[in-house]
Design a protein around this motif. Structure first.
Motif, PDB file in Angstrom:
ATOM      1  N   SER A  94     -52.486 -17.206  -5.672  1.00 44.26           N
ATOM      2  CA  SER A  94     -51.184 -17.819  -5.445  1.00 44.26           C
ATOM      3  C   SER A  94     -50.068 -16.802  -5.287  1.00 44.26           C
ATOM      4  CB  SER A  94     -50.846 -18.781  -6.585  1.00 44.26           C
ATOM      5  OG  SER A  94     -50.913 -18.119  -7.836  1.00 44.26           O
ATOM      6  N   VAL A  95     -50.324 -15.530  -5.588  1.00 44.99           N
ATOM      7  CA  VAL A  95     -49.344 -14.487  -5.311  1.00 44.99           C
ATOM      8  C   VAL A  95     -49.404 -14.111  -3.834  1.00 44.99           C
ATOM      9  CG1 VAL A  95     -48.646 -12.121  -5.814  1.00 44.99           C
ATOM     10  CG2 VAL A  95     -49.413 -13.613  -7.672  1.00 44.99           C
ATOM     11  N   GLN A  96     -50.622 -13.899  -3.333  1.00 40.30           N
ATOM     12  CA  GLN A  96     -50.801 -13.513  -1.934  1.00 40.30           C
ATOM     13  C   GLN A  96     -50.689 -14.709  -0.981  1.00 40.30           C
ATOM     14  OE1 GLN A  96     -54.147 -10.320  -1.716  1.00 40.30           O
ATOM     15  NE2 GLN A  96     -54.552 -11.466  -3.587  1.00 40.30           N
ATOM     16  N   ARG A  97     -51.023 -15.909  -1.466  1.00 37.14           N
ATOM     17  CA  ARG A  97     -50.951 -17.121  -0.653  1.00 37.14           C
ATOM     18  C   ARG A  97     -50.277 -18.231  -1.472  1.00 37.14           C
ATOM     19  NH1 ARG A  97     -55.821 -19.460   0.506  1.00 37.14           N
ATOM     20  NH2 ARG A  97     -54.822 -20.585   2.199  1.00 37.14           N
ATOM     21  N   PRO A  98     -48.973 -18.131  -1.704  1.00 34.11           N
ATOM     22  CA  PRO A  98     -48.291 -19.141  -2.517  1.00 34.11           C
ATOM     23  C   PRO A  98     -48.313 -20.517  -1.861  1.00 34.11           C
ATOM     24  CG  PRO A  98     -46.705 -17.707  -1.431  1.00 34.11           C
ATOM     25  CD  PRO A  98     -48.052 -17.100  -1.208  1.00 34.11           C
ATOM     26  N   VAL A  99     -48.390 -21.550  -2.697  1.00 34.94           N
ATOM     27  CA  VAL A  99     -48.382 -22.925  -2.212  1.00 34.94           C
ATOM     28  C   VAL A  99     -46.942 -23.301  -1.862  1.00 34.94           C
ATOM     29  CG1 VAL A  99     -48.825 -25.329  -2.815  1.00 34.94           C
ATOM     30  CG2 VAL A  99     -50.417 -23.545  -3.554  1.00 34.94           C
ATOM     31  N   LYS A 100     -46.705 -23.561  -0.582  1.00 27.04           N
ATOM     32  CA  LYS A 100     -45.360 -23.900  -0.121  1.00 27.04           C
ATOM     33  C   LYS A 100     -45.200 -25.391   0.166  1.00 27.04           C
ATOM     34  CE  LYS A 100     -44.561 -19.311   1.821  1.00 27.04           C
ATOM     35  NZ  LYS A 100     -44.269 -18.520   3.042  1.00 27.04           N
ATOM     36  N   LEU A 101     -46.307 -26.108   0.190  1.00 23.84           N
ATOM     37  CA  LEU A 101     -46.239 -27.548   0.428  1.00 23.84           C
ATOM     38  C   LEU A 101     -45.874 -28.237  -0.879  1.00 23.84           C
ATOM     39  CD1 LEU A 101     -46.720 -29.652   2.684  1.00 23.84           C
ATOM     40  CD2 LEU A 101     -49.054 -29.898   1.799  1.00 23.84           C
ATOM     41  N   LYS A 102     -44.686 -28.814  -0.936  1.00 30.05           N
ATOM     42  CA  LYS A 102     -44.163 -29.361  -2.189  1.00 30.05           C
ATOM     43  C   LYS A 102     -43.798 -30.841  -2.041  1.00 30.05           C
ATOM     44  CE  LYS A 102     -43.631 -25.088  -4.024  1.00 30.05           C
ATOM     45  NZ  LYS A 102     -44.176 -24.588  -5.284  1.00 30.05           N
ATOM     46  N   LYS A 103     -43.764 -31.509  -3.174  1.00 25.44           N
ATOM     47  CA  LYS A 103     -43.200 -32.849  -3.222  1.00 25.44           C
ATOM     48  C   LYS A 103     -41.681 -32.751  -3.319  1.00 25.44           C
ATOM     49  CE  LYS A 103     -47.136 -34.822  -5.743  1.00 25.44           C
ATOM     50  NZ  LYS A 103     -47.543 -35.520  -6.975  1.00 25.44           N
ATOM     51  N   ARG A 104     -41.045 -33.872  -3.263  1.00 31.77           N
ATOM     52  CA  ARG A 104     -39.580 -33.876  -3.321  1.00 31.77           C
ATOM     53  C   ARG A 104     -39.043 -33.309  -4.633  1.00 31.77           C
ATOM     54  NH1 ARG A 104     -37.660 -39.626  -0.521  1.00 31.77           N
ATOM     55  NH2 ARG A 104     -38.451 -39.143   1.578  1.00 31.77           N
ATOM     56  N   ASP A 105     -39.831 -33.456  -5.704  1.00 29.01           N
ATOM     57  CA  ASP A 105     -39.363 -32.941  -6.992  1.00 29.01           C
ATOM     58  C   ASP A 105     -39.661 -31.456  -7.179  1.00 29.01           C
ATOM     59  OD1 ASP A 105     -42.079 -32.883  -7.400  1.00 29.01           O
ATOM     60  OD2 ASP A 105     -42.100 -34.292  -9.085  1.00 29.01           O
ATOM     61  N   GLY A 106     -40.230 -30.822  -6.152  1.00 26.04           N
ATOM     62  CA  GLY A 106     -40.515 -29.399  -6.208  1.00 26.04           C
ATOM     63  C   GLY A 106     -41.896 -29.041  -6.718  1.00 26.04           C
ATOM     64  N   GLU A 113     -52.497 -26.397  -6.986  1.00 25.83           N
ATOM     65  CA  GLU A 113     -51.992 -25.755  -8.202  1.00 25.83           C
ATOM     66  C   GLU A 113     -50.967 -24.670  -7.834  1.00 25.83           C
ATOM     67  OE1 GLU A 113     -52.564 -26.242 -11.400  1.00 25.83           O
ATOM     68  OE2 GLU A 113     -54.075 -27.822 -11.218  1.00 25.83           O
ATOM     69  N   PRO A 114     -49.894 -24.544  -8.601  1.00 18.61           N
ATOM     70  CA  PRO A 114     -48.920 -23.484  -8.308  1.00 18.61           C
ATOM     71  C   PRO A 114     -49.417 -22.097  -8.690  1.00 18.61           C
ATOM     72  CG  PRO A 114     -48.287 -24.651 -10.303  1.00 18.61           C
ATOM     73  CD  PRO A 114     -49.468 -25.389  -9.732  1.00 18.61           C
ATOM     74  N   ASP A 115     -50.343 -22.037  -9.642  1.00 21.53           N
ATOM     75  CA  ASP A 115     -50.845 -20.760 -10.150  1.00 21.53           C
ATOM     76  C   ASP A 115     -52.368 -20.810 -10.120  1.00 21.53           C
ATOM     77  OD1 ASP A 115     -51.240 -18.337 -11.387  1.00 21.53           O
ATOM     78  OD2 ASP A 115     -50.701 -19.040 -13.395  1.00 21.53           O
ATOM     79  N   TRP A 116     -52.987 -19.995  -9.276  1.00 21.88           N
ATOM     80  CA  TRP A 116     -54.439 -20.036  -9.139  1.00 21.88           C
ATOM     81  C   TRP A 116     -54.936 -18.692  -8.607  1.00 21.88           C
ATOM     82  CZ3 TRP A 116     -56.450 -19.032  -4.307  1.00 21.88           C
ATOM     83  CH2 TRP A 116     -55.532 -19.117  -3.238  1.00 21.88           C
ATOM     84  N   SER A 117     -56.247 -18.473  -8.709  1.00 22.58           N
ATOM     85  CA  SER A 117     -56.817 -17.228  -8.184  1.00 22.58           C
ATOM     86  C   SER A 117     -58.300 -17.367  -7.878  1.00 22.58           C
ATOM     87  CB  SER A 117     -56.620 -16.085  -9.179  1.00 22.58           C
ATOM     88  OG  SER A 117     -57.193 -14.887  -8.664  1.00 22.58           O
TER      89      SER A 117
END
Length: 411
Positions: A94-106, A113-117
């Motif tokens: 998630s550092v090299q490929r952060p998740v940018k697809l978000k819901k309205r609440d962020g 997952e926001p944090d994964w490897s």
């Protein structure tokens, strides 16, 4: 031994030179396939009739100056070997490929997952590669259908698949990789693939990338594409099954993982063909086991035991024909049955790490009260050592290399 590789523009065969020294006196020409216009060619070259007096085979792909090598399988069937088995393996972290697809609440989109490897497992596999004879990923290779999460407005499926294969090249150039189909192989369902159905979506439905990029021994075992097949190695018979399509009740029998109506799936064989093949293959393996030709029958597929129970006849065949172990993924965690006396032993090794699996917490615990399972949610891969008389399984923590779980079955 198949050597697979990708080229942006060369559609005709590419020469692969090989030999038992770096002189590379032999050569073979690859076959190529293209399944998506303007997205390159996938090549496969069969290297065969390797000399028995060479433990190491060197090879070079035309256009690539690197001379690579692999250890050839012994001409005499080995009495023991080691294989890494796991499923649900992502690409980078998630550092090299952060998740940018978000819901309205962020918060991240459903399932992400926001944090994964996946980097921990990849690096651990590289440290172990000299000890391994081959690897087997039981479905969900790279999570390329989730690639749009890092770049929702661009077509990223093919780029991420290519990059995953490059990311693994130091390992897969040296030891064979066997693959089984999982639900994340079924299609590209990114916003771009859905919106541009005729250009991308339809061409990437029904496991198209999976069946074209890999070359498993289906023809040799009476299987079908890469969807189901089997092979022998040393004292074991391995069976890769299709938990996704081609049987009544399969999750992707009619449509792919998204269940978008026009993204059809299944139909790799005639009605009932897969299950007829599976019973015949297990029966033949059981007879070989009774003759002493092999010692073990090991089956792998993407989905765990509760799916095996839904597949018509399969649970009974596992018992009747003496399957010793069944490996699966799908659940982003680890579990195995505790009873070492009953066969088969069911093992889920789905914790290699992906964008749908957050950081590990518990190292090892027993299942819920009354459960016969032992479980872990650590990032991990598994190592199975096979000999004539023993199966020894170890679950390896991908972060620190410690042994999380260990079990041995003896004949």
């Amino acid at each position: 031994m198949y050597v697979g590789f990708y080229d942006d523009s060369i559609k005709d065969g590419i020469v692969v030179k090989y030999g038992k020294t770096s002189e590379l006196l032999n050569q073979v020409t690859s076959t190529s396939t293209n399944y998506l216009k303007d997205h390159g060619y996938h090549h496969s070259a069969l290297i065969q009739n390797l000399p028995c007096d060479a433990d190491t085979i060197y090879y070079e792909i035309e256009g690539d100056s690197a001379v690579r090598s692999f250890h050839r399988a012994p001409c005499v069937s080995p009495s023991s070997f080691t294989v890494s088995i796991f499923g649900d393996f992502g690409y980078l972290d998630s550092v090299q490929r952060p998740v940018k697809l978000k819901k309205r609440d962020g918060s991240p989109f459903d399932g992400l997952e926001p944090d994964w490897s996946a980097q921990y497992s990849r690096d651990m596999l590289e440290t172990m590669k000299d000890e391994l004879d081959f690897m087997w990923i039981v479905g969900d290779i790279g999570y390329v259908d989730d690639s749009f999460a890092s770049n929702p407005l661009k077509f990223t499926y093919e780029t991420v698949y290519n990059n995953w294969m490059g990311w693994m090249q130091n390992i897969t150039a040296a030891i064979p990789l066997m693959v089984s189909p999982g639900n994340h192989e079924s299609e590209c369902h990114s916003p771009v693939c859905v919106a541009r159905e005729l250009k991308y979506g339809r061409h990437l439905s029904n496991f198209t990338a999976f069946t074209h990029r890999w070359n498993m021994p289906s023809a040799e075992s009476g299987g079908n594409t890469n969807m189901w097949y089997s092979w022998n190695y040393g004292p074991a018979h391995f069976v890769s099954i299709n938990t996704e399509t081609d049987w009544d009740g399969a999750e992707e029998e009619g449509t792919g993982d998204s269940h978008i109506p026009w993204m059809k799936a299944g139909g790799f064989g005639e009605d009932g063909e897969f299950l007829r093949w599976l019973e015949a293959d297990l029966k033949a393996a059981s007879e070989a086991k009774a003759r002493g030709d092999i010692s073990w029958i090991i089956v792998g597929g993407h989905r765990p035991y509760n799916t095996i129970q839904k597949m018509p006849g399969v649970e009974g065949w596992f018992e009747e024909y003496g399957v010793d172990m069944y490996f699966a993924g799908h659940s982003h965690s680890y579990s195995r049955t505790l009873d070492v006396e009953s066969s088969p032993m069911y093992i889920v090794a789905g914790g290699a790490g992906c964008d749908e699996m957050g950081p590990s917490k518990e190292s090892l615990l027993l299942g819920p009260v009354g459960s016969d399972l032992i479980e872990s949610d650590r990032y991990s891969t598994g190592v199975l050592t096979v000999s004539d008389s023993k199966l020894k399984w170890k679950l390896i923590d991908s972060i620190d290399g410690s042994t999380i779980d260990e079990v041995e079955i003896s004949k």
